[in-house]
Design a protein around this motif. Structure first.
Motif, PDB file in Angstrom:
ATOM      1  N   ILE A  43       0.725  -1.353  -0.031  1.00 47.46           N
ATOM      2  CA  ILE A  43      -0.104   0.036   0.056  1.00 47.46           C
ATOM      3  C   ILE A  43       0.707   1.183   0.010  1.00 47.46           C
ATOM      4  O   ILE A  43       0.594   2.479  -0.489  1.00 47.46           O
ATOM      5  N   MET A  44       2.050   1.345   0.542  1.00 47.51           N
ATOM      6  CA  MET A  44       2.883   2.325   0.600  1.00 47.51           C
ATOM      7  C   MET A  44       4.191   1.986  -0.073  1.00 47.51           C
ATOM      8  O   MET A  44       5.013   3.244  -0.129  1.00 47.51           O
ATOM      9  N   ASN A  45       4.302   1.030  -0.793  1.00 49.58           N
ATOM     10  CA  ASN A  45       5.686   0.581  -1.329  1.00 49.58           C
ATOM     11  C   ASN A  45       6.760   0.557  -0.518  1.00 49.58           C
ATOM     12  O   ASN A  45       8.131   0.506  -1.111  1.00 49.58           O
ATOM     13  N   TRP A  46       6.664   0.847   0.925  1.00 45.72           N
ATOM     14  CA  TRP A  46       7.939   0.564   1.503  1.00 45.72           C
ATOM     15  C   TRP A  46       8.420  -0.752   1.773  1.00 45.72           C
ATOM     16  O   TRP A  46       9.649  -1.203   1.561  1.00 45.72           O
ATOM     17  N   ARG A  47       7.422  -1.616   2.016  1.00 39.87           N
ATOM     18  CA  ARG A  47       7.836  -3.200   2.261  1.00 39.87           C
ATOM     19  C   ARG A  47       8.233  -3.655   0.896  1.00 39.87           C
ATOM     20  O   ARG A  47       9.243  -4.360   0.743  1.00 39.87           O
ATOM     21  N   VAL A  48       7.896  -3.230  -0.214  1.00 43.77           N
ATOM     22  CA  VAL A  48       8.158  -3.510  -1.599  1.00 43.77           C
ATOM     23  C   VAL A  48       9.900  -3.083  -1.706  1.00 43.77           C
ATOM     24  O   VAL A  48      10.587  -4.078  -2.187  1.00 43.77           O
ATOM     25  N   SER A  49      10.140  -1.949  -1.492  1.00 42.01           N
ATOM     26  CA  SER A  49      11.248  -1.453  -1.594  1.00 42.01           C
ATOM     27  C   SER A  49      12.600  -2.191  -1.065  1.00 42.01           C
ATOM     28  O   SER A  49      13.395  -2.604  -1.460  1.00 42.01           O
ATOM     29  N   ALA A  50      11.972  -2.485   0.384  1.00 44.64           N
ATOM     30  CA  ALA A  50      12.960  -3.220   1.203  1.00 44.64           C
ATOM     31  C   ALA A  50      13.323  -4.729   0.504  1.00 44.64           C
ATOM     32  O   ALA A  50      14.074  -5.250   0.810  1.00 44.64           O
ATOM     33  N   PHE A  51      12.116  -5.236   0.456  1.00 45.03           N
ATOM     34  CA  PHE A  51      12.003  -6.564   0.056  1.00 45.03           C
ATOM     35  C   PHE A  51      12.901  -6.839  -1.364  1.00 45.03           C
ATOM     36  O   PHE A  51      13.564  -7.628  -1.614  1.00 45.03           O
ATOM     37  N   MET A  61      23.019  -8.061  -7.079  1.00 46.46           N
ATOM     38  CA  MET A  61      23.235  -6.789  -7.506  1.00 46.46           C
ATOM     39  C   MET A  61      24.215  -6.018  -6.567  1.00 46.46           C
ATOM     40  O   MET A  61      24.236  -6.339  -5.447  1.00 46.46           O
ATOM     41  N   ASP A  62      25.118  -5.079  -6.965  1.00 44.40           N
ATOM     42  CA  ASP A  62      25.681  -4.195  -6.253  1.00 44.40           C
ATOM     43  C   ASP A  62      24.950  -3.467  -5.188  1.00 44.40           C
ATOM     44  O   ASP A  62      24.060  -3.009  -5.375  1.00 44.40           O
ATOM     45  N   GLN A  63      25.639  -3.459  -3.925  1.00 44.48           N
ATOM     46  CA  GLN A  63      24.928  -2.736  -2.917  1.00 44.48           C
ATOM     47  C   GLN A  63      24.539  -1.243  -3.276  1.00 44.48           C
ATOM     48  O   GLN A  63      23.255  -0.872  -2.961  1.00 44.48           O
ATOM     49  N   GLU A  64      25.326  -0.489  -3.923  1.00 43.00           N
ATOM     50  CA  GLU A  64      25.057   0.807  -4.252  1.00 43.00           C
ATOM     51  C   GLU A  64      23.985   0.903  -4.932  1.00 43.00           C
ATOM     52  O   GLU A  64      23.052   1.843  -5.057  1.00 43.00           O
ATOM     53  N   LYS A  65      24.109  -0.014  -6.252  1.00 43.02           N
ATOM     54  CA  LYS A  65      22.886   0.104  -7.178  1.00 43.02           C
ATOM     55  C   LYS A  65      21.446  -0.329  -6.602  1.00 43.02           C
ATOM     56  O   LYS A  65      20.433   0.337  -6.753  1.00 43.02           O
ATOM     57  N   ALA A  66      21.733  -1.252  -5.579  1.00 47.09           N
ATOM     58  CA  ALA A  66      20.513  -1.736  -5.121  1.00 47.09           C
ATOM     59  C   ALA A  66      19.923  -0.601  -4.148  1.00 47.09           C
ATOM     60  O   ALA A  66      18.577  -0.581  -4.081  1.00 47.09           O
ATOM     61  N   ARG A  67      20.700  -0.029  -3.376  1.00 52.40           N
ATOM     62  CA  ARG A  67      20.092   0.949  -2.590  1.00 52.40           C
ATOM     63  C   ARG A  67      19.626   2.179  -3.144  1.00 52.40           C
ATOM     64  O   ARG A  67      18.759   2.761  -2.694  1.00 52.40           O
ATOM     65  N   ALA A  68      20.182   2.365  -4.396  1.00 48.99           N
ATOM     66  CA  ALA A  68      19.749   3.604  -5.090  1.00 48.99           C
ATOM     67  C   ALA A  68      18.259   3.439  -5.794  1.00 48.99           C
ATOM     68  O   ALA A  68      17.566   3.941  -5.694  1.00 48.99           O
ATOM     69  N   HIS A  71      15.905   3.591  -2.832  1.00 45.74           N
ATOM     70  CA  HIS A  71      15.653   5.089  -2.179  1.00 45.74           C
ATOM     71  C   HIS A  71      14.962   5.873  -3.090  1.00 45.74           C
ATOM     72  O   HIS A  71      14.252   6.925  -2.778  1.00 45.74           O
ATOM     73  N   VAL A  72      14.602   5.102  -4.294  1.00 50.90           N
ATOM     74  CA  VAL A  72      13.611   5.786  -5.253  1.00 50.90           C
ATOM     75  C   VAL A  72      12.221   5.879  -4.548  1.00 50.90           C
ATOM     76  O   VAL A  72      11.267   6.880  -4.657  1.00 50.90           O
ATOM     77  N   GLN A  73      11.940   4.822  -3.721  1.00 46.17           N
ATOM     78  CA  GLN A  73      10.687   4.837  -3.058  1.00 46.17           C
ATOM     79  C   GLN A  73      10.655   5.111  -1.624  1.00 46.17           C
ATOM     80  O   GLN A  73       9.836   5.737  -0.921  1.00 46.17           O
ATOM     81  N   TRP A  74      11.749   4.526  -0.799  1.00 51.12           N
ATOM     82  CA  TRP A  74      11.986   4.898   0.520  1.00 51.12           C
ATOM     83  C   TRP A  74      13.399   4.608   1.152  1.00 51.12           C
ATOM     84  O   TRP A  74      13.991   3.604   0.397  1.00 51.12           O
ATOM     85  N   ASP A  75      13.667   5.416   1.904  1.00 54.09           N
ATOM     86  CA  ASP A  75      15.145   5.125   2.906  1.00 54.09           C
ATOM     87  C   ASP A  75      14.666   4.912   4.393  1.00 54.09           C
ATOM     88  O   ASP A  75      14.584   5.888   5.081  1.00 54.09           O
ATOM     89  N   PRO A  76      14.751   3.809   4.624  1.00 56.97           N
ATOM     90  CA  PRO A  76      13.970   3.487   5.985  1.00 56.97           C
ATOM     91  C   PRO A  76      15.295   4.079   7.044  1.00 56.97           C
ATOM     92  O   PRO A  76      14.738   4.251   8.213  1.00 56.97           O
ATOM     93  N   ALA A  77      16.561   4.262   6.386  1.00 54.77           N
ATOM     94  CA  ALA A  77      17.470   4.848   7.729  1.00 54.77           C
ATOM     95  C   ALA A  77      17.133   6.154   7.686  1.00 54.77           C
ATOM     96  O   ALA A  77      17.690   6.721   8.947  1.00 54.77           O
ATOM     97  N   SER A  78      16.702   7.010   6.924  1.00 56.16           N
ATOM     98  CA  SER A  78      16.320   8.460   7.319  1.00 56.16           C
ATOM     99  C   SER A  78      14.891   8.597   7.363  1.00 56.16           C
ATOM    100  O   SER A  78      14.464   9.727   7.381  1.00 56.16           O
ATOM    101  N   SER A  79      13.931   7.768   7.433  1.00 55.56           N
ATOM    102  CA  SER A  79      12.442   7.829   7.459  1.00 55.56           C
ATOM    103  C   SER A  79      12.380   8.256   8.943  1.00 55.56           C
ATOM    104  O   SER A  79      13.001   7.889   9.828  1.00 55.56           O
TER     105      SER A  79
END
Length: 94
Positions: A43-51, A61-68, A71-79
């Motif tokens: 419903i909020m795309n947050w779970r999707v982005s993390a999964f 996939m490279d960590q930097e690319k996967a995180r980027a 982060h298009v949807q959500w960054d839990p570390a800065s939420s």
């Protein structure tokens, strides 16, 4: 959905306690769909982005690319969401 020849996998994930059993179910569903189009939603795309972040990392996939991508949807570390810390920990287990 069956008439349209679409599979549906429901993986209920409590927003405050994502766990390894949830990711294991997600990974199993993704592996089963290998090579086929997949639609993952939340419903909020947050779970999707993390999964999907964790799936991308599992698939090499490279960590930097996967995180980027996450982060298009959500960054839990800065939420500032009250459950973000649980999701940041979930993401960091990748």
């Amino acid at each position: 959905m069956a008439a349209a020849q679409l599979d549906y996998v429901h993986i209920p994930v409590p927003f405050d306690t994502p766990g390894e059993s949830h990711f294991d179910a997600f990974a199993k569903a993704m592996a089963k769909a290998a090579g086929e189009p997949v639609h993952v939603h939340c419903i909020m795309n947050w779970r999707v982005s993390a999964f999907v972040y964790r799936w991308n990392r599992l698939c090499g996939m490279d960590q930097e690319k996967a995180r980027a991508l996450m982060h298009v949807q959500w960054d839990p570390a800065s939420s500032e969401h009250k459950d973000a810390a649980a999701w940041a920990a979930f993401v960091n287990r990748a």
